[in-house]
Design an enzyme around this catalytic site. Structure first.
Site, PDB file in Angstrom:
ATOM      1  N   GLY A  11       0.813  -1.209   0.000  1.00  0.00           N
ATOM      2  CA  GLY A  11       0.000   0.000   0.000  1.00  0.00           C
ATOM      3  C   GLY A  11       0.849   1.262   0.000  1.00  0.00           C
ATOM      4  N   ARG A  73       0.873  -4.787  -5.323  1.00  0.00           N
ATOM      5  CA  ARG A  73       0.944  -5.929  -4.408  1.00  0.00           C
ATOM      6  C   ARG A  73       1.382  -7.196  -5.152  1.00  0.00           C
ATOM      7  NH1 ARG A  73      -1.052  -4.283   0.411  1.00  0.00           N
ATOM      8  NH2 ARG A  73      -2.570  -2.590   0.440  1.00  0.00           N
ATOM      9  N   ASP A 104       4.808  -5.377   6.220  1.00  0.00           N
ATOM     10  CA  ASP A 104       5.108  -6.743   6.648  1.00  0.00           C
ATOM     11  C   ASP A 104       5.244  -7.695   5.468  1.00  0.00           C
ATOM     12  OD1 ASP A 104       5.278  -8.865   8.746  1.00  0.00           O
ATOM     13  OD2 ASP A 104       3.447  -9.531   7.760  1.00  0.00           O
ATOM     14  N   THR A 126       4.347   1.479   6.970  1.00  0.00           N
ATOM     15  CA  THR A 126       2.934   1.143   7.078  1.00  0.00           C
ATOM     16  C   THR A 126       2.243   2.225   7.893  1.00  0.00           C
ATOM     17  OG1 THR A 126       1.301  -0.356   8.054  1.00  0.00           O
ATOM     18  CG2 THR A 126       3.479  -0.392   9.025  1.00  0.00           C
ATOM     19  N   ASP A 128      -0.303   1.661   9.536  1.00  0.00           N
ATOM     20  CA  ASP A 128      -0.895   0.984  10.693  1.00  0.00           C
ATOM     21  C   ASP A 128       0.041   0.908  11.895  1.00  0.00           C
ATOM     22  OD1 ASP A 128      -3.300   0.479   9.397  1.00  0.00           O
ATOM     23  OD2 ASP A 128      -2.569  -1.397   8.534  1.00  0.00           O
ATOM     24  N   ASP A 130       2.195  -1.277  12.710  1.00  0.00           N
ATOM     25  CA  ASP A 130       2.051  -2.601  13.317  1.00  0.00           C
ATOM     26  C   ASP A 130       3.228  -3.540  13.051  1.00  0.00           C
ATOM     27  OD1 ASP A 130       1.611  -2.987  10.637  1.00  0.00           O
ATOM     28  OD2 ASP A 130      -0.279  -4.066  10.861  1.00  0.00           O
ATOM     29  N   ARG A 172      -6.157  -3.419  10.402  1.00  0.00           N
ATOM     30  CA  ARG A 172      -6.615  -4.804  10.209  1.00  0.00           C
ATOM     31  C   ARG A 172      -6.423  -5.628  11.476  1.00  0.00           C
ATOM     32  NH1 ARG A 172      -7.412  -8.675   6.216  1.00  0.00           N
ATOM     33  NH2 ARG A 172      -7.214  -7.071   4.609  1.00  0.00           N
ATOM     34  N   GLU A 222     -11.122  -0.879  11.490  1.00  0.00           N
ATOM     35  CA  GLU A 222     -11.797  -1.768  10.547  1.00  0.00           C
ATOM     36  C   GLU A 222     -11.742  -3.230  10.967  1.00  0.00           C
ATOM     37  OE1 GLU A 222      -9.819  -1.367   6.796  1.00  0.00           O
ATOM     38  OE2 GLU A 222      -7.863  -1.993   7.599  1.00  0.00           O
TER      39      GLU A 222
END
Length: 342
Positions: A11, A73, A104, A126, A128, A130, A172, A222
């Site tokens: 992404g 991707r 990741d 990222t 996120d 994470d 996620r 989400e």
């Protein structure tokens, strides 16, 4: 003079261009290295599609969102004999090693390529936040700023109509964006993947806020689930990695709150807006620092490693410490915020 290839995979993310700029500027100035950019992530690496990168190419790009190299991707092992094809392409282009910038999945692929004999290093990315091996990833700060502004704006319309407003943000497996944006905006409930909450508890928080004459604000990641859900809500099929495309739990939650409490409730799914636009100053600086650290890592022969932020220091960690390990929101950190919900 060495020549290296840079790719951005997965992404898109605010701050990618700052990394690219930092690598090229430092690598050319301090080490005399040359660079090409692989177009569209690992797809460019497999098929040998590149653009030349030099000081003029990267001038002024750190303030731009997205990535000038494009991304995808596409996995490097989708094609038969992927590593052999990549090695052949690298020899043809005169590329001595690869710099993979991604999350990741990108780091996991990079680790596998390294094990298959391809000299490659990683830069974590990222929104996120994470990735286990690093304290923060660039893009996260920008995403939080965008989500916080969205929550602030929703509160004004919620206050005007005496409505409960539900804001769905990305996340996620980890709820870092929801937690930070929710705390910053003073949300009355924050719902994250790491901690299921019952509808009854959520409605109790919402009702408590309404009883005080306020308009409730709920921020939900989400990937959030109710206790009786086996997996996160998804109705959009699978992504390129075979994972369910998430998004929509906010639109499920809002009518349930309204039905149970009688309080008019509206949902907004923030979606890709969190990824777009110019990066924050923090993310530009972090991206640039990571970029500056790349040429030193390469010239020290640090193949098979990834850069990371620990405290205020840029450090080096093996791919094995990063790939496949999710950094979740600690329960005590969530409980700290949860004490004042409602």
């Amino acid at each position: 003079m060495a020549r290296y290839g840079i790719l951005t995979a997965g992404g898109d993310c605010p701050g990618l261009n700052a990394v690219i700029r930092g690598i090229v500027l430092d690598g050319q100035t301090e080490h005399g290295d040359e660079y090409v950019g692989y177009l569209d992530g690992y797809k460019g690496l497999v098929y040998g599609n590149v653009m030349e990168l030099d000081r003029s190419t990267v001038r002024g790009i750190s303030k731009e969102g997205g990535t000038v190299l494009g991304t995808s991707r596409h996995g490097p092992y989708k094609e038969p004999n992927g590593p052999d094809t990549i090695k052949k392409s690298m020899r043809h282009l005169g590329v001595d090693g690869v710099i993979a910038i991604g999350g990741d999945g990108t780091m996991a692929a990079a680790n596998r390529l390294y094990e298959d004999g391809i000299p490659i290093i990683g830069v974590p990315k990222t929104i996120d936040n994470d990735l286990e091996a690093t304290d923060y990833t660039f893009g996260f700060n920008t995403a939080v700023e965008i989500a916080t502004e969205a929550a602030d704006r929703l509160r004004t319309t919620g206050n005007s109509h005496k409505r409960c407003m539900v804001l769905e943000v990305m996340g996620r497996h980890a709820g870092w964006i929801a937690l930070y944006a929710g705390m910053a905006a003073g949300a009355h409930a924050i719902l994250i993947p790491e901690q299921p909450e019952s509808l009854e508890q959520i409605c109790a928080w919402v009702q408590s806020v309404t009883d005080r004459g306020r308009a409730p604000m709920v921020v939900v990641a989400e990937g959030f689930t109710f206790p009786d859900m086996d997996e996160a809500y998804s109705d959009k099929g699978l992504d390129e990695f075979g994972r369910p495309r998430l998004g929509g739990i906010g639109e499920i939650l809002a009518p349930l709150i309204q039905e149970k409490t009688g309080i008019e409730t509206r949902a907004t799914v923030l979606g890709y807006i969190q990824r777009g636009g110019v990066p924050s100053a923090f993310d530009r600086v972090l991206g640039t620092r990571l970029g500056f650290a790349v040429p030193d890592l390469i010239n020290d022969g640090g193949w098979g490693q990834m850069l990371a932020l620990r405290g205020n220091d840029i450090v080096r960690v093996p791919f094995s410490e990063a790939a496949g390990k999710t950094k979740n929101v600690p329960l005590d950190m969530y409980e700290e915020a949860r004490r004042v919900f409602g």
